[in-house]
Scaffold this motif. Structure first.
Motif, PDB file in Angstrom:
ATOM      1  N   HIS A 195       0.888  -1.167   0.144  1.00 34.85           N
ATOM      2  CA  HIS A 195      -0.191   0.040  -0.245  1.00 34.85           C
ATOM      3  C   HIS A 195       1.029   1.290  -0.162  1.00 34.85           C
ATOM      4  O   HIS A 195       1.378   1.880   1.090  1.00 34.85           O
ATOM      5  CB  HIS A 195      -1.034   0.128   1.086  1.00 34.85           C
ATOM      6  N   HIS A 239       1.688   5.192  -2.558  1.00 37.58           N
ATOM      7  CA  HIS A 239       1.249   6.044  -3.432  1.00 37.58           C
ATOM      8  C   HIS A 239       2.339   6.890  -4.080  1.00 37.58           C
ATOM      9  O   HIS A 239       3.184   7.301  -3.409  1.00 37.58           O
ATOM     10  CB  HIS A 239       0.071   7.029  -2.619  1.00 37.58           C
ATOM     11  N   LYS A 283      -7.739  -0.279  -7.460  1.00 35.69           N
ATOM     12  CA  LYS A 283      -7.885   0.508  -6.275  1.00 35.69           C
ATOM     13  C   LYS A 283      -9.122   1.287  -6.181  1.00 35.69           C
ATOM     14  O   LYS A 283      -9.479   1.848  -7.138  1.00 35.69           O
ATOM     15  CB  LYS A 283      -6.535   1.277  -6.053  1.00 35.69           C
ATOM     16  N   HIS A 314      -5.559  -0.501   6.217  1.00 37.09           N
ATOM     17  CA  HIS A 314      -5.361  -0.244   7.580  1.00 37.09           C
ATOM     18  C   HIS A 314      -5.805  -1.137   8.627  1.00 37.09           C
ATOM     19  O   HIS A 314      -6.619  -0.699   9.413  1.00 37.09           O
ATOM     20  CB  HIS A 314      -6.193   1.453   7.628  1.00 37.09           C
ATOM     21  N   ASP A 364       1.374   2.981   3.287  1.00 37.68           N
ATOM     22  CA  ASP A 364       0.533   4.205   3.025  1.00 37.68           C
ATOM     23  C   ASP A 364       1.412   5.350   2.680  1.00 37.68           C
ATOM     24  O   ASP A 364       1.185   6.376   2.930  1.00 37.68           O
ATOM     25  CB  ASP A 364      -0.589   4.845   3.739  1.00 37.68           C
TER      26      ASP A 364
HETATM   27 ZN   LIG Z   1      -3.603   5.094   1.018  1.00 35.94          ZN
END
Ligand SMILES: [Zn+2]
Length: 273
Positions: free
Chosen positions: A9, A11, A110, A176, A228
């Motif tokens: 995960h 970005h 996603k 998460h 993340d």
């Molecule tokens: Zn994210």
């Protein structure tokens, strides 16, 4: 040699828009990014942390972003970067777009219910889930609350179960630790069930004891390491994860082996754009 580590995960953005995207998201969410949002800085962070592969999640906030995202995703795909396309559920032909993702040799989708304005179990989204299932792709979906939006239940554990109940073959990865900042509900409805989750942005909030307890109570092959990034530091997330003291076998599964179950076909099926 240690087993390869996969961050499921992360970005990143195309170079031309990374600066703008990061500052907009920082303002919207009241958060600070650890990287500048480019692929180069993500690769640098991966090198520093010892991460072999990152799954890069794009989020289409408007349906027309699909084509440029597909083009960029094909450019950045490599054994180190696995790009996930984002299909907007309210676009003209989301199912056709899922088909194009599969045809491009990419592996997953996603979705983000808050940025894309839908509830996880909206009837209108099910054809999209079915297409993802039938084409053998996987789906990483933001689940739980989101710090940039009001605390409205759009992607909570009860809705996750409703989706899996209706599309049992969907290879869904919740984010998460099941649902961000909704962990009482996660413990009540998801822990111990065959629901895959990444651990991104959860360890720092849950604290060591609770995070450890949740991981140990969940099926060992249903948890994936994720950071993340750039919204957290990959190396710090790795340090926090290792501090849980789960033992080498479970650590190996979560850090890389479980991810290989999803990504194994990727290295052989990827086409040169
Ligand atoms: Zn994210």
């Amino acid at each position: 040699m240690n087993n390869p580590i996969v961050d499921f995960h992360a970005h990143a953005f195309p170079d031309a828009i990374a600066g703008r995207a990061i500052s907009q998201l920082e303002h919207g969410g009241g958060v600070k990014a650890f990287l500048d949002g480019t692929i180069v800085s993500l690769l640098g962070s991966m090198d520093a942390a010892g991460i072999r592969t990152s799954v890069v999640c794009s989020i289409a906030t408007k349906p027309e972003q699909f084509d440029p995202m597909l083009k960029w995703s094909k450019e950045i795909a490599s054994p180190r970067i696995v790009p996930l396309l984002s299909v907007h559920p309210k676009g003209a032909d989301p199912v056709g777009q899922v088909r194009r993702v599969a045809e491009a040799g990419l592996q997953g989708i996603k979705l983000h219910p808050y940025y894309q304005d839908f509830d996880l179990d909206d009837a209108s989204v099910f054809p999209l889930y079915k297409a993802i299932e039938e084409l053998g792709l996987f789906l990483v979906c933001h689940t739980g609350f989101d710090f940039a939006f009001p605390r409205q239940r759009r992607a909570d554990p009860v809705r996750i179960l409703r989706v899996l109940d209706r599309v049992p073959g969907l290879r869904l990865i919740t984010s998460h630790m099941g649902a961000w900042d909704d962990w009482d509900e996660v413990e009540k409805h998801l822990i111990g069930k065959p629901v895959t989750m990444d651990i991104s942005l959860s360890l720092e909030l849950l604290g060591r004891e609770r995070a450890r307890e949740m991981v140990l109570s969940h099926p060992a092959d249903r948890i994936l390491f994720g950071s993340d990034s750039p919204w957290s530091s990959q190396s710090e997330t790795l340090r926090l994860f290792r501090s849980l003291g789960l033992g080498p076998e479970l650590e190996d599964k979560i850090l890389g082996k479980n991810a290989e179950m999803f990504l194994a076909p990727f290295s052989t099926s990827i086409r040169v754009p």
